[in-house]
Enzyme design. Structure first.
Site, PDB file in Angstrom:
ATOM      1  N   ASP A  53     -21.117  43.737  15.361  1.00 49.13           N
ATOM      2  CA  ASP A  53     -20.475  44.600  14.375  1.00 49.13           C
ATOM      3  C   ASP A  53     -19.578  45.611  15.099  1.00 49.13           C
ATOM      4  O   ASP A  53     -20.068  46.594  15.642  1.00 49.13           O
ATOM      5  CB  ASP A  53     -21.581  45.296  13.568  1.00 49.13           C
ATOM      6  CG  ASP A  53     -21.003  46.293  12.583  1.00 49.13           C
ATOM      7  OD1 ASP A  53     -19.762  46.331  12.429  1.00 49.13           O
ATOM      8  OD2 ASP A  53     -21.805  47.032  11.978  1.00 49.13           O
ATOM      9  N   GLU A 132     -12.762  53.366  45.689  1.00 42.71           N
ATOM     10  CA  GLU A 132     -13.675  54.163  46.528  1.00 42.71           C
ATOM     11  C   GLU A 132     -14.399  55.190  45.655  1.00 42.71           C
ATOM     12  O   GLU A 132     -14.066  56.375  45.678  1.00 42.71           O
ATOM     13  CB  GLU A 132     -12.875  54.906  47.610  1.00 42.71           C
ATOM     14  CG  GLU A 132     -12.094  54.002  48.537  1.00 42.71           C
ATOM     15  CD  GLU A 132     -11.206  54.788  49.505  1.00 42.71           C
ATOM     16  OE1 GLU A 132     -11.374  56.018  49.629  1.00 42.71           O
ATOM     17  OE2 GLU A 132     -10.336  54.158  50.123  1.00 42.71           O
ATOM     18  N   GLU A 134     -16.918  57.905  44.307  1.00 45.35           N
ATOM     19  CA  GLU A 134     -17.818  58.921  44.854  1.00 45.35           C
ATOM     20  C   GLU A 134     -18.763  59.387  43.746  1.00 45.35           C
ATOM     21  O   GLU A 134     -18.416  59.322  42.567  1.00 45.35           O
ATOM     22  CB  GLU A 134     -17.005  60.104  45.377  1.00 45.35           C
ATOM     23  CG  GLU A 134     -16.079  59.720  46.514  1.00 45.35           C
ATOM     24  CD  GLU A 134     -15.137  60.838  46.966  1.00 45.35           C
ATOM     25  OE1 GLU A 134     -14.733  60.818  48.125  1.00 45.35           O
ATOM     26  OE2 GLU A 134     -14.793  61.717  46.148  1.00 45.35           O
ATOM     27  N   GLU A 189     -20.678  62.050  51.607  1.00 42.36           N
ATOM     28  CA  GLU A 189     -19.353  62.660  51.456  1.00 42.36           C
ATOM     29  C   GLU A 189     -19.414  64.138  51.842  1.00 42.36           C
ATOM     30  O   GLU A 189     -20.443  64.639  52.279  1.00 42.36           O
ATOM     31  CB  GLU A 189     -18.840  62.460  50.029  1.00 42.36           C
ATOM     32  CG  GLU A 189     -17.726  61.414  49.917  1.00 42.36           C
ATOM     33  CD  GLU A 189     -16.477  61.751  50.738  1.00 42.36           C
ATOM     34  OE1 GLU A 189     -16.295  62.913  51.124  1.00 42.36           O
ATOM     35  OE2 GLU A 189     -15.683  60.832  51.004  1.00 42.36           O
ATOM     36  N   GLU A 196     -20.500  58.167  48.956  1.00 40.39           N
ATOM     37  CA  GLU A 196     -19.440  57.203  48.630  1.00 40.39           C
ATOM     38  C   GLU A 196     -19.876  55.827  49.110  1.00 40.39           C
ATOM     39  O   GLU A 196     -20.467  55.687  50.183  1.00 40.39           O
ATOM     40  CB  GLU A 196     -18.142  57.606  49.342  1.00 40.39           C
ATOM     41  CG  GLU A 196     -17.018  56.590  49.143  1.00 40.39           C
ATOM     42  CD  GLU A 196     -15.684  57.056  49.746  1.00 40.39           C
ATOM     43  OE1 GLU A 196     -15.346  58.248  49.617  1.00 40.39           O
ATOM     44  OE2 GLU A 196     -15.004  56.207  50.348  1.00 40.39           O
ATOM     45  N   HIS A 245     -10.631  56.957  44.599  1.00 40.15           N
ATOM     46  CA  HIS A 245      -9.328  56.535  45.125  1.00 40.15           C
ATOM     47  C   HIS A 245      -9.143  55.049  44.865  1.00 40.15           C
ATOM     48  O   HIS A 245     -10.084  54.273  45.031  1.00 40.15           O
ATOM     49  CB  HIS A 245      -9.259  56.793  46.633  1.00 40.15           C
ATOM     50  CG  HIS A 245      -9.482  58.227  46.991  1.00 40.15           C
ATOM     51  ND1 HIS A 245      -9.850  58.645  48.238  1.00 40.15           N
ATOM     52  CD2 HIS A 245      -9.413  59.344  46.226  1.00 40.15           C
ATOM     53  CE1 HIS A 245      -9.975  59.968  48.249  1.00 40.15           C
ATOM     54  NE2 HIS A 245      -9.720  60.405  47.035  1.00 40.15           N
ATOM     55  N   ARG A 316      -3.218  63.733  53.356  1.00 45.81           N
ATOM     56  CA  ARG A 316      -4.120  63.402  52.267  1.00 45.81           C
ATOM     57  C   ARG A 316      -3.973  64.303  51.049  1.00 45.81           C
ATOM     58  O   ARG A 316      -4.676  64.133  50.072  1.00 45.81           O
ATOM     59  CB  ARG A 316      -5.580  63.482  52.740  1.00 45.81           C
ATOM     60  CG  ARG A 316      -5.971  62.340  53.608  1.00 45.81           C
ATOM     61  CD  ARG A 316      -7.281  62.599  54.324  1.00 45.81           C
ATOM     62  NE  ARG A 316      -7.487  61.545  55.312  1.00 45.81           N
ATOM     63  CZ  ARG A 316      -8.164  60.429  55.068  1.00 45.81           C
ATOM     64  NH1 ARG A 316      -8.734  60.226  53.909  1.00 45.81           N
ATOM     65  NH2 ARG A 316      -8.294  59.509  56.001  1.00 45.81           N
ATOM     66  N   GLU A 333      -2.499  53.991  48.141  1.00 45.76           N
ATOM     67  CA  GLU A 333      -3.758  54.604  47.700  1.00 45.76           C
ATOM     68  C   GLU A 333      -3.444  55.714  46.698  1.00 45.76           C
ATOM     69  O   GLU A 333      -2.820  56.716  47.057  1.00 45.76           O
ATOM     70  CB  GLU A 333      -4.501  55.184  48.916  1.00 45.76           C
ATOM     71  CG  GLU A 333      -5.773  55.938  48.550  1.00 45.76           C
ATOM     72  CD  GLU A 333      -6.391  56.680  49.742  1.00 45.76           C
ATOM     73  OE1 GLU A 333      -6.475  56.119  50.850  1.00 45.76           O
ATOM     74  OE2 GLU A 333      -6.793  57.838  49.566  1.00 45.76           O
ATOM     75  N   ARG A 335      -4.761  58.713  44.755  1.00 51.93           N
ATOM     76  CA  ARG A 335      -5.927  59.562  45.035  1.00 51.93           C
ATOM     77  C   ARG A 335      -6.360  60.440  43.862  1.00 51.93           C
ATOM     78  O   ARG A 335      -7.339  61.174  43.952  1.00 51.93           O
ATOM     79  CB  ARG A 335      -5.618  60.467  46.242  1.00 51.93           C
ATOM     80  CG  ARG A 335      -5.417  59.696  47.521  1.00 51.93           C
ATOM     81  CD  ARG A 335      -5.043  60.618  48.675  1.00 51.93           C
ATOM     82  NE  ARG A 335      -6.008  61.664  48.929  1.00 51.93           N
ATOM     83  CZ  ARG A 335      -7.108  61.529  49.666  1.00 51.93           C
ATOM     84  NH1 ARG A 335      -7.359  60.376  50.243  1.00 51.93           N
ATOM     85  NH2 ARG A 335      -7.935  62.541  49.833  1.00 51.93           N
TER      86      ARG A 335
HETATM   87  N1  GLU Z   1     -13.881  64.052  47.109  1.00 53.61           N
HETATM   88  C1  GLU Z   1     -12.451  64.106  47.283  1.00 53.61           C
HETATM   89  C2  GLU Z   1     -11.746  64.005  45.920  1.00 53.61           C
HETATM   90  O1  GLU Z   1     -12.116  64.671  45.035  1.00 53.61           O
HETATM   91  C3  GLU Z   1     -11.938  63.029  48.205  1.00 53.61           C
HETATM   92  C4  GLU Z   1     -12.508  63.044  49.585  1.00 53.61           C
HETATM   93  C5  GLU Z   1     -11.989  61.893  50.430  1.00 53.61           C
HETATM   94  O2  GLU Z   1     -10.901  61.992  50.999  1.00 53.61           O
HETATM   95  O3  GLU Z   1     -12.665  60.850  50.476  1.00 53.61           O
HETATM   96  O4  GLU Z   1     -10.823  63.250  45.723  1.00 53.61           O
HETATM   97 MG    MG Z   2     -14.192  59.753  49.835  1.00 47.79          MG
END
Ligand code: GLU
Ligand code: MG
Length: 444
Positions: A53, A132, A134, A189, A196, A245, A316, A333, A335
């Site tokens: 349903d 990836e 977390e 992490e 992670e 990520h 990063r 990637e 992020r």
């Molecule tokens: N925990 C971080 C985030 O909020 C990323 C850390 C990492 O580079 O793995 O994206």
């Molecule tokens: Mg990470």
């Protein structure tokens, strides 16, 4: 090529003494739903005759059009290893079909397949995703309810005895491997209680199925250790939040379309157009990749989460990073994505954004190799670096005015998604938070 036939499924169910089968699918908000059937109904299920349903599922259909059919994807057959005692339980992930045999447009998995077809029309054969995710582990109390107490004080890549979550994480990895996952790495992490686990990339639909399964396994095994696993993006103020990520690549046959040994940074024009498309549509797709009120508590400076629309081959802090590996593993990637996102919807909007860049040959801005967190607003503006939306409300407004991203969801999903999320925002907006009382109660 399909991995399993119907006969294979019957044989495996028999050999392994499977007693129940869970037919699973994902609703618009990303929650796994399932109907459990006894083994006697397996034949009916494999003939695509199981009905449910649809009106009882969030954002699916109205009462008068509620019959929906589950079409199991045979290749998703897995036996849950922790269910051995009273007869095993297996699962099949399903696509949802209308009674007339057409795919249901409110099914996030079918919707992703629709965007993958658009990709094929542009000459690519595969869209790969390596996620990836977390998560945090919190202790359960005597009533088995989650507390805010962490079970370790570890930090990035720390080892036991600081990392008491390690046994739990190891068990999770073992269960996942037993279910056919290829785990590439698992580690503590940056934040206390944060972990992670990275698994091998796969085609987008399989990778999204894996993410859904992964969350279920992590939560199930954590419970056995007296812990609650949460994928909420920012459970604690003042420490890192949890991201997911997404490593993305496009293939034509066995050729990575993002790699060009003669290109600048060894990136192809296709990769650059893809990056440009993702950057262009980021303000809008963030509503989908970061779909909760809480998501925006993570996207703030200082916690390794991106807050700005830019890309870099080194740094990063931007939204997109290009990891160092080249050749077959050349990838983009993204992020910003967090694990509260519905993975199927997140992949549909990211792919659509990238394809829009490729189709229209959009030009990517120059990569930003400085730490954007330390740049002033003026410096960022001078370099054309926009901010990501700061709230769910802002992201939803951006989404509504981006036709490309709206079309990546299709009207049905778009309307139900926005409706549910505006209610969520409104409920949050009208709450009185403890912080407000702390600030104002005595001041005024
Ligand atoms: N925990 C971080 C985030 O909020 C990323 C850390 C990492 O580079 O793995 O994206
Ligand atoms: Mg990470």
């Amino acid at each position: 090529m399909a991995k399993y036939t119907k006969e294979d499924i019957f044989r495996m169910a028999n050999e392994e003494n499977v007693k129940f089968i869970r037919l699973q699918f994902t609703d618009i908000l990303g929650t796994i739903k399932n109907v459990e059937i006894p083994i006697s109904q397996l034949e009916k299920a494999l003939d695509n005759k199981m009905m449910f349903d649809g009106s009882s599922i969030e954002g699916f259909v109205r009462i008068e059009e509620s019959d929906m059919y589950l079409y199991p994807d045979l290749d998703t057959w897995v036996i849950f290893p922790w269910t051995a005692e009273k007869g095993k339980v297996a699962r099949l992930i399903c696509d949802i079909y209308n009674p007339d045999g057409t795919p249901f447009e409110g099914d996030p998995r079918a919707n992703l397949k629709r965007i993958l077809k658009e990709m094929e029309e542009l000459g690519f054969t595969n869209f790969n995703l390596g996620p990836e995710p977390e998560f945090f582990l919190f202790k359960l109390n005597e009533k088995e309810e989650p507390t805010l107490e962490l079970n370790d004080n570890g930090g990035y890549f720390d080892l036991a005895p600081t990392d008491l979550g390690e046994n739990c994480r190891r068990d999770i990895v073992l269960e996942l491997e037993e279910m056919g996952f290829e785990i590439e790495a698992s580690h503590h992490e940056v934040a206390p209680g944060q972990h992670e686990i990275d698994f091998k990339y796969a085609d987008a639909v399989t990778a999204c199925d894996n993410i859904q399964t992964f969350k279920l396994v992590v939560k199930t095994i954590a419970r056995k250790h007296g812990l609650h696993a949460t994928f909420m993006p920012k459970p604690l103020f003042g420490v890192n939040g949890s991201g997911m990520h997404c490593n993305l690549s496009l293939f034509t046959g066995d050729k990575n379309a993002f790699f060009d040994p003669t290109g600048n940074l060894e990136l192809s024009d296709t990769a650059r157009h893809f990056i440009a498309g993702v950057l262009k549509h980021a303000p809008a797709f963030t509503a989908v990749t970061n779909p909760t009120v809480n998501s925006y508590k993570r996207l703030v400076p200082g916690y390794e989460a991106p807050c700005y629309v830019a890309w870099s081959a080194r740094n990063r802090s931007p939204l997109i990073r290009i990891p160092a590996s080249r050749g077959l593993s050349t990838r983009v990637e993204v992020r910003s994505v967090d694990p509260s996102a519905n993975p199927y919807l997140a992949m549909a909007v990211l792919l659509k954004a990238g394809l829009d860049g490729i189709k229209n040959k959009l030009t990517a801005p120059a990569p930003v190799d400085r730490n954007i967190y330390v740049m002033s607003k003026e410096e960022r503006l001078a370099e054309g670096i926009e901010d990501l939306p700061a709230t769910l409300a802002q992201a939803l407004d951006n989404l509504k005015s981006d036709e490309v991203i709206v079309s990546a969801l299709g009207n049905h999903i778009f309307e139900h998604f926005v409706e549910a999320k505006e209610i969520e925002w409104d409920m949050f907006r009208t709450q009185v938070h403890p912080w407000e009382r702390e600030q104002y109660m005595t001041m005024y």
